[in-house]
Write an enzyme that holds these catalytic residues in place. Structure first.
Site, short mmCIF file in Angstrom:
data_model
loop_
_atom_site.label_atom_id
_atom_site.label_comp_id
_atom_site.label_asym_id
_atom_site.label_seq_id
_atom_site.Cartn_x
_atom_site.Cartn_y
_atom_site.Cartn_z
N ARG A 48 0.80 -1.15 0.53
CA ARG A 48 0.22 0.61 0.07
C ARG A 48 0.96 1.53 0.09
NH1 ARG A 48 -5.23 1.55 -1.22
NH2 ARG A 48 -6.11 2.53 0.78
N THR A 73 -9.75 0.85 -9.72
CA THR A 73 -8.94 -0.82 -8.97
C THR A 73 -9.66 -2.01 -9.79
OG1 THR A 73 -8.90 0.59 -6.85
CG2 THR A 73 -8.67 -2.09 -6.82
N ASN A 107 -6.01 4.51 -7.22
CA ASN A 107 -6.91 4.89 -6.69
C ASN A 107 -8.24 5.57 -7.81
OD1 ASN A 107 -8.89 5.64 -4.81
ND2 ASN A 107 -7.80 7.71 -3.92
N ASP A 119 -7.67 8.35 0.32
CA ASP A 119 -8.33 7.02 0.20
C ASP A 119 -8.02 7.83 2.56
OD1 ASP A 119 -9.10 5.41 -0.76
OD2 ASP A 119 -7.75 4.19 -1.04
N SER A 165 -8.19 0.73 3.14
CA SER A 165 -8.50 0.59 2.13
C SER A 165 -9.88 -0.51 2.47
CB SER A 165 -7.07 0.38 1.47
OG SER A 165 -7.29 -0.89 0.32
N GLY A 175 -14.25 -1.62 -6.51
CA GLY A 175 -15.33 -1.08 -6.82
C GLY A 175 -15.77 -0.16 -5.33
N GLY A 176 -14.60 0.07 -5.04
CA GLY A 176 -14.20 1.31 -4.15
C GLY A 176 -14.99 0.62 -2.54
O1 DON Z 1 -8.03 0.81 -1.43
C1 DON Z 1 -8.75 1.55 -1.16
O2 DON Z 1 -10.24 0.82 -0.73
C2 DON Z 1 -9.44 2.14 -2.65
N1 DON Z 1 -8.57 2.92 -2.85
C3 DON Z 1 -10.02 1.64 -3.97
C4 DON Z 1 -11.22 2.05 -4.88
C5 DON Z 1 -11.20 1.32 -6.10
O3 DON Z 1 -11.69 -0.19 -5.92
C6 DON Z 1 -11.87 1.82 -7.25
N2 DON Z 1 -11.82 1.03 -7.52
N3 DON Z 1 -13.33 0.86 -8.26
#
Ligand code: DON
Length: 633
Positions: free
Chosen positions: A125, A422, A442, A464, A493, A527-528
């Site tokens: 990370r 991501t 990100n 984040d 994350s 997917g955040g």
């Molecule tokens: O680490 C995380 O949770 C975020 N930076 C991930 C971002 C993400 O999955 C966006 N994707 N669709």
């Protein structure tokens, strides 16, 4: 407990409405390994997920969001590499062919499980530069400066990907960095052919347009790439060659100096000392159990594993398979299968409770103490379960955490930003070694900044962290002071690379010679904030509902994250179920959580299922995107 054997619904990629009969008895009978290969008789559902069949292979498989990257992994496996060699090859290849999220300038997590049973979680990370401060994204009046943590130089955290992939290769791979990077170097040098979707992504990216080097490389200064064009990246190829020759150059050598200088020229904080101080960390994965299977998953600084295990622990107290069938006797029951109102209700209530704990407790384990064991304990989940109503939702505002399990949370609920791109990939080799890797810049194309003449994009992972208490982000996800910015700290994350493992195989009698369980499922998703619910739903779809791995990937998603108190569903989610859930008290938002180029869908499950009976590998490349591939042999 073991998973239940259930029928495999029909293959293709639509939802079908129809009618009827079901082997209701099978819902309550027990305990078989899900049979992905052998179609089960008797379950015809009025609604079913229609997907293409999974990709089958006998020896090894690589699934990623880009076909060239999957092929790179297969090339390395066929050259004698193991799953880690292949994963490192895919990681570098995606940095070339999927600049949306594949990267050298970002970070992520690689979960490795060797066939011996040994499991490792490589945390690469990004971390905050030494000059970062808790209030760095606030103006003189204490307001968040728009875009400061998402666009441009100040958003950049110290990149971890090169350290993580190099560490993985050196520690667990066989072939060496130069060999596994060869496909990526070739793809950058000779180029690759852009699909329509990829060309559109590049042309539409406003963050790329904002920075001259990015606009030149990825948007040809406005003469945008089109479908069918070959995209070559000579500067990136040169960078990759330098890394292959000596990965230390990225952190302590000439490349580190160039990188730091280019970021500082743009007003960013990254220094050569930040790069020199960066280290990938080899952490213990988290371990849980669901329906008799081990769940090997992401520890902090991901919230993913804790929240996933909490969700599964809560749900293991229910017969979800039965809940999925329950309304069949009601004549007005609209739909049946993986997405029934009763089952969705129970799952959502587990999501809501686990995300409440995410909000209050989690951050970088090297900076904040966290009650990980308590949060993931079955006893705590059982206490949470008592507050779940049979049908009605529990409003998030009224939710009270069960007493006596956890210390008081750190003060201040903070609201961090989330993002839109991501990528996850999964690898299984012929020996049964498995890798689940999720990494990111990100936002899509990260901060938009290309690292000087080095030809790769840099992350905006600083977003984040928590910018300011009480300011909602675009997804409204809440976190605590545990995730405040501090020098050298890694932002919390959601990325949740996970491997589901079958039980140990022990000969009869008092032998100590049990063999480690075999991997059953290797998975993860972008997917955040929705990553964790996507991974949970994929596991439930397979272990409880008997969907095959491709159907699980393609099933319409639903998500709840405690606050906002809204059940979000993808646009393909069955309307009849939405109506039932609304009638029982849920606020449901359809197509709210948008992938910017594909509104109403989220996530991308790139999964491998290993049939425990036949050993056949079944790969699922999520059909929401169109240039991925499950490749095997
Ligand atoms: O680490 C995380 O949770 C975020 N930076 C991930 C971002 C993400 O999955 C966006 N994707 N669709």
């Amino acid at each position: 407990m073991h998973p239940r054997r259930r029928a495999n619904p029909h293959p293709s990629l639509r939802l079908i409405a129809g009618c009827i009969a079901v082997a209701l008895a099978s819902a309550s009978t027990a305990a078989q390994t899900p049979a992905q290969e052998t179609p089960q008789p008797s379950r015809t559902a009025p609604y079913t997920i229609v997907s293409p069949p999974p990709t089958r292979a006998q020896h090894a498989m690589v699934v990623s969001v880009h076909h060239d990257a999957s092929d790179a992994g297969i090339e390395i496996l066929k050259a004698g590499g193991n799953a880690v060699d292949a994963a490192v090859a895919v990681g570098f290849a995606l940095a070339v062919v999927f600049p949306q999220a594949g990267n050298l300038g970002g970070g992520g997590f690689m979960l490795v499980r060797m066939h011996t049973g040994a499991a490792h979680f490589i945390d690469y990370r990004e971390q905050a530069p030494a000059a970062a401060t808790a209030a760095m994204y606030l103006d003189a009046h204490g307001n968040v400066v728009p875009d400061a943590s998402t666009l441009g130089y100040k958003a950049i955290g110290v990149p971890g990907t090169v350290a993580g992939l190099a560490y993985a290769e050196k520690t667990y791979g066989r072939l060496g960095l130069a060999r596994v990077m060869a496909p990526a170097i070739r793809l950058a040098t000779e180029g690759y052919i852009l699909s329509d979707e990829e060309a559109t992504d590049l042309a539409a990216a406003r963050n790329l347009a904002a920075f001259p080097a990015s606009r030149r490389i990825f948007q040809r200064d406005g003469n945008f790439f089109k479908s069918g064009d070959r995209f070559t990246q000579p500067e990136l190829a040169a960078t990759l060659r330098r890394i292959a020759a000596d990965p230390k150059t990225f952190y302590t050598g000439a490349m580190a100096a160039e990188l730091a200088a280019s970021v500082q020229q743009g007003g960013g904080l990254l220094t050569a000392a930040d790069l020199a101080a960066y280290q990938a960390k080899d952490r213990e994965p988290l371990l849980g159990n669901y329906r008799g299977y081990d769940i090997v998953t992401a520890p902090p600084p991901s919230a993913g594993g804790i929240v996933l295990l909490e969700i599964l622990n809560i749900l293991s107290g229910y017969d979800l398979a039965r809940a999925g069938m329950q309304n069949i006797t009601a004549p007005d029951m609209p739909l049946l299968g993986d997405r029934t109102p009763q089952q969705v209700h129970l799952i959502v209530e587990a999501f809501r409770r686990a995300y409440m704990d995410r909000a209050d407790y989690l951050g970088d384990p090297d900076f904040v103490p966290m009650p990980v064991q308590q949060l993931t304990s079955p006893a705590y989940a059982a206490a949470w379960r008592k507050s779940i109503q049979p049908v009605a939702p529990s409003p998030s505002a009224t939710l009270t955490r069960p007493a006596g399990f956890l210390p008081p949370p750190p003060s201040g609920a903070y609201l961090p930003a989330e993002s839109t791109q991501t990528t996850h990939f999964s690898v299984v080799d012929a020996e049964g070694n498995a890798v689940a890797n999720t990494y990111t810049l990100n936002n899509t194309f990260g901060s938009g900044v290309t690292a000087g003449a080095l030809g790769f994009l840099l992350n905006d992972e600083m977003d984040d962290f928590t910018a300011k208490p009480g300011v909602p982000n675009m997804y409204g996800l809440i976190q605590s002071a545990a995730n405040a910015i501090a020098p050298g700290k890694r932002p919390l994350s959601n990325m949740t690379p996970t491997i589901v493992v079958g039980p140990e195989v022990c000969p009869p009698g008092p032998s100590l010679q049990c063999k480690p369980g075999k991997p059953l499922l290797v998975l993860g998703s972008p997917g955040g904030s929705t990553i964790i619910t996507t991974v949970a739903n994929d596991i439930i779809s397979i272990l409880d509902n008997g969907l095959n791995v491709q159907q699980a990937a393609d099933a319409p998603r639903f998500h709840h994250q405690y606050l906002p108190d809204v059940l979000q569903v993808e646009k393909a989610f069955p309307l009849g179920v939405v109506e039932k859930l609304r009638a029982s008290g849920y606020t449901v938002s359809r197509a709210n959580q948008a992938d910017e180029h594909n509104p109403g869908v989220w996530g991308s499950s790139e999964m491998i299922y290993i049939d425990p009976k036949t050993g056949t590998l079944l790969g699922a490349d999520d059909q929401r995107h169109h240039f991925g591939k499950a490749a095997g042999y």
